[in-house]
Design an enzyme around this catalytic site. Structure first.
Site, mmCIF file in Angstrom:
data_model
loop_
_atom_site.group_PDB
_atom_site.id
_atom_site.type_symbol
_atom_site.label_atom_id
_atom_site.label_comp_id
_atom_site.label_asym_id
_atom_site.label_seq_id
_atom_site.Cartn_x
_atom_site.Cartn_y
_atom_site.Cartn_z
ATOM 1 N N GLY A 88 12.623 -8.459 11.450
ATOM 2 C CA GLY A 88 12.851 -9.761 12.066
ATOM 3 C C GLY A 88 11.690 -10.690 11.769
ATOM 4 C CB SER A 89 8.052 -10.097 11.457
ATOM 5 O OG SER A 89 7.951 -9.538 12.737
ATOM 6 C CG ASP A 196 14.195 -10.539 21.399
ATOM 7 O OD1 ASP A 196 14.071 -9.612 20.592
ATOM 8 O OD2 ASP A 196 13.233 -11.124 21.932
ATOM 9 C CB SER A 217 14.641 -8.249 15.058
ATOM 10 O OG SER A 217 14.056 -6.953 15.094
ATOM 11 C CG HIS A 222 15.780 -6.121 18.352
ATOM 12 N ND1 HIS A 222 14.603 -5.503 17.974
ATOM 13 C CD2 HIS A 222 15.431 -7.321 18.841
ATOM 14 C CE1 HIS A 222 13.589 -6.324 18.221
ATOM 15 N NE2 HIS A 222 14.063 -7.422 18.748
ATOM 16 C CG ASN A 290 10.326 -6.610 -2.883
ATOM 17 O OD1 ASN A 290 11.303 -6.762 -2.137
ATOM 18 N ND2 ASN A 290 10.208 -5.577 -3.698
HETATM 19 C C1 LIG Z 1 11.797 -13.036 19.560
HETATM 20 C C2 LIG Z 1 11.375 -12.098 18.466
HETATM 21 N N1 LIG Z 1 11.192 -12.583 17.239
HETATM 22 C C3 LIG Z 1 10.819 -11.779 16.209
HETATM 23 C C4 LIG Z 1 10.622 -10.426 16.388
HETATM 24 C C5 LIG Z 1 10.197 -9.576 15.243
HETATM 25 O O1 LIG Z 1 11.146 -8.628 14.848
HETATM 26 P P1 LIG Z 1 10.695 -7.306 14.054
HETATM 27 O O2 LIG Z 1 10.085 -6.389 15.044
HETATM 28 O O3 LIG Z 1 11.950 -6.769 13.469
HETATM 29 O O4 LIG Z 1 9.717 -7.724 13.021
HETATM 30 C C6 LIG Z 1 10.791 -9.890 17.660
HETATM 31 C C7 LIG Z 1 10.546 -8.449 17.838
HETATM 32 O O5 LIG Z 1 11.009 -7.728 18.579
HETATM 33 C C8 LIG Z 1 11.168 -10.744 18.731
HETATM 34 O O6 LIG Z 1 11.338 -10.255 19.981
#
Ligand SMILES: Cc1ncc(COP(=O)(O)O)c(C=O)c1O
Length: 441
Positions: A88-89, A196, A217, A222, A290
């Site tokens: 998600g990041s 979320d 994510s 999730h 990547n």
């Molecule tokens: C609101 C929100 N954005 C982004 C992320 C990032 O997701 P990931 O952990 O898959 O990188 C999270 C992570 O839980 C999140 O709660």
């Protein structure tokens, strides 16, 4: 007689089911003994079978399962494009970075441009702003929804404001009607972080389909999980093209893995100052990364998508149970509220300990933890107070009073489908016991 490949695949698949039944199926909940987690991955033999099937392909990088998962996801949320990535990041990084692409023309985000966000949230909603040399402008949130105070949006505007990047907190949509009005009025981009919030709707439409681009994510906490994974989704052709390019090394070529010459001019284009006809597969129009996934992760996603509607229902039901059970303690707790016109697929059940309550959040959450009940704080609290963010270039609007309050007093319980009604019942008994121990009941 020698077995065929498909016979062997079928036998392996049957064995995987047998293994699942022995290793994972039929676990019992024992109150007081089994931990009450706030989140967790929910799967059955289907996830394991597809994971193993994909491993037998030994394709490893994005392939048939990635394509399938992207199609299923796009159809579910009602979006034209869905682009799978490794978290998600990464999805957030790709979504915002796509808006800096020359493909956006005059509207492209440039260093120094401002992006409105909130200070109460998850770090990687904010980080792409900083990573792109843009300036975050932090607003406060409302208590109860923990979403942006829309009334303050105008106060955040400056000559440099170009975009808004916000998460739907714990799956509760923000006031999309007013946010979109503001976006249109000032001709801004909106990036919806739905990491979320998969399955939440606003006015009957999935979140993530209101703004220009959105993210999701698939980390185990999730709504569905691939272990690690994320999605960028959009209806905008150019944003989709930019996201794909940034995800895939920055390349200009948009051939899928194993394909060649989709554009029909692989050796006849003119790009930058390269010699005429330079192989389009090796032309780079963005400073990319990547950030792809393996097809094994995507295979898990294909199985998880089929369970998503029932996962969403379970989350909504668990929210209801927490809400009904905690109503009796409302003197001490601020309980959450769904945004008007929304149907959240609740990521969690947030609770704030009221000012003046005869106990602190930490006293309560420590007591719960000692009884095996997991809770979490509202992510980073006031992110502007985190060590990494003290020195960044930023603007802060107002005093962020509610953000500070949430940092000190808010926590959440799980609503994930593995949360059984007996677990909520047990947790409510423990809360009552805590209140009696400190003499408030
Ligand atoms: C609101 C929100 N954005 C982004 C992320 C990032 O997701 P990931 O952990 O898959 O990188 C999270 C992570 O839980 C999140 O709660």
């Amino acid at each position: 007689m020698k077995k065929t490949e498909s016979q062997l695949r079928m036998e392996i698949s049957d064995l995987v089911k047998e293994y699942y039944d022995i290793r994972y199926a039929g676990r019992k909940y024992i109150p007081g003994e089994t931990p009450v987690r706030y989140a967790g991955r929910i799967f059955d033999e289907k996830e394991l079978q597809l994971l193993v099937d994909s491993s037998l392909d030994f394709w490893l990088t994005s392939g048939r399962y990635s394509e399938q998962f992207e199609l299923d996801f796009a159809a579910f949320v009602g979006s034209e494009y869905a682009m799978l990535t490794n978290s998600g990041s990464s999805a957030n990084l790709l979504a915002l970075t796509a808006l800096t692409s020359p493909l956006m023309g005059e509207r492209r985000l440039k260093p120094g441009d401002e992006v409105i966000t909130v200070a109460a949230g998850f770090p990687t909603t904010v980080n792409p702003i900083i990573q792109n040399n843009l300036v975050p402008v932090f607003l406060d949130v409302e208590l109860g929804t923990y979403n942006i105070k829309v009334d303050d949006l105008e106060k955040a505007m400056s000559q440099n404001t170009r975009a808004i990047m916000l998460a739907h907190t714990l799956a509760n949509p923000y006031d999309l009607e007013r946010v979109m009005e503001f976006v249109h009025k000032h001709d801004l981009f909106l990036v919806e972080d739905c990491c979320d919030a998969l399955g939440s709707t606003y006015n009957g439409k999935h979140v993530g389909t209101f703004g220009h681009v959105a993210t999701c994510s698939f980390y185990p906490a999730h709504h569905i999980t691939l272990g690690e994974g994320g999605m960028v989704f959009t209806n905008d052709d150019l944003i989709a093209r930019a996201v794909t390019s940034f995800r895939d090394w920055g390349r200009d070529c948009y051939c899928k893995g194993g394909e060649n010459n989709t554009c029909g001019k692989r050796y006849s284009g003119q790009y930058g100052q390269l010699p005429h006809g330079y192989d389009h597969k090796y032309v780079y129009s963005h400073i990319g990364y990547n950030l792809k996934v393996t097809d094994m992760q995507a295979a898990i996603g294909v199985a998880q998508m089929k369970k998503l509607p029932r996962f969403i229902e379970a989350r909504k039901n668990n929210f209801k149970l927490w809400n009904e059970g905690l109503k009796q303690f409302e003197d001490h707790f601020i309980l959450p509220e769904a945004t008007y016109n929304s149907e959240p697929a609740w990521f969690a059940f947030p609770v704030s300990v009221r000012e003046g309550a005869p106990f602190t959040r930490t006293e309560l959450t420590n007591y719960l933890a000692a009884k095996g009940i997991e809770t979490r704080n509202l992510f980073a609290g006031n992110i502007t107070k985190q060590p990494a963010y003290l020195e960044i270039e930023k603007r802060v609007i107002g005093e962020l009073k509610n953000t500070d309050f949430a940092m000190n007093n808010t926590f959440f319980f799980g609503t994930y489908p593995g949360m059984k009604p007996e677990m909520i019942e047990y947790s409510l008994e423990v809360i009552l016991e805590f209140l009696m121990t400190i003499g408030t009941m």
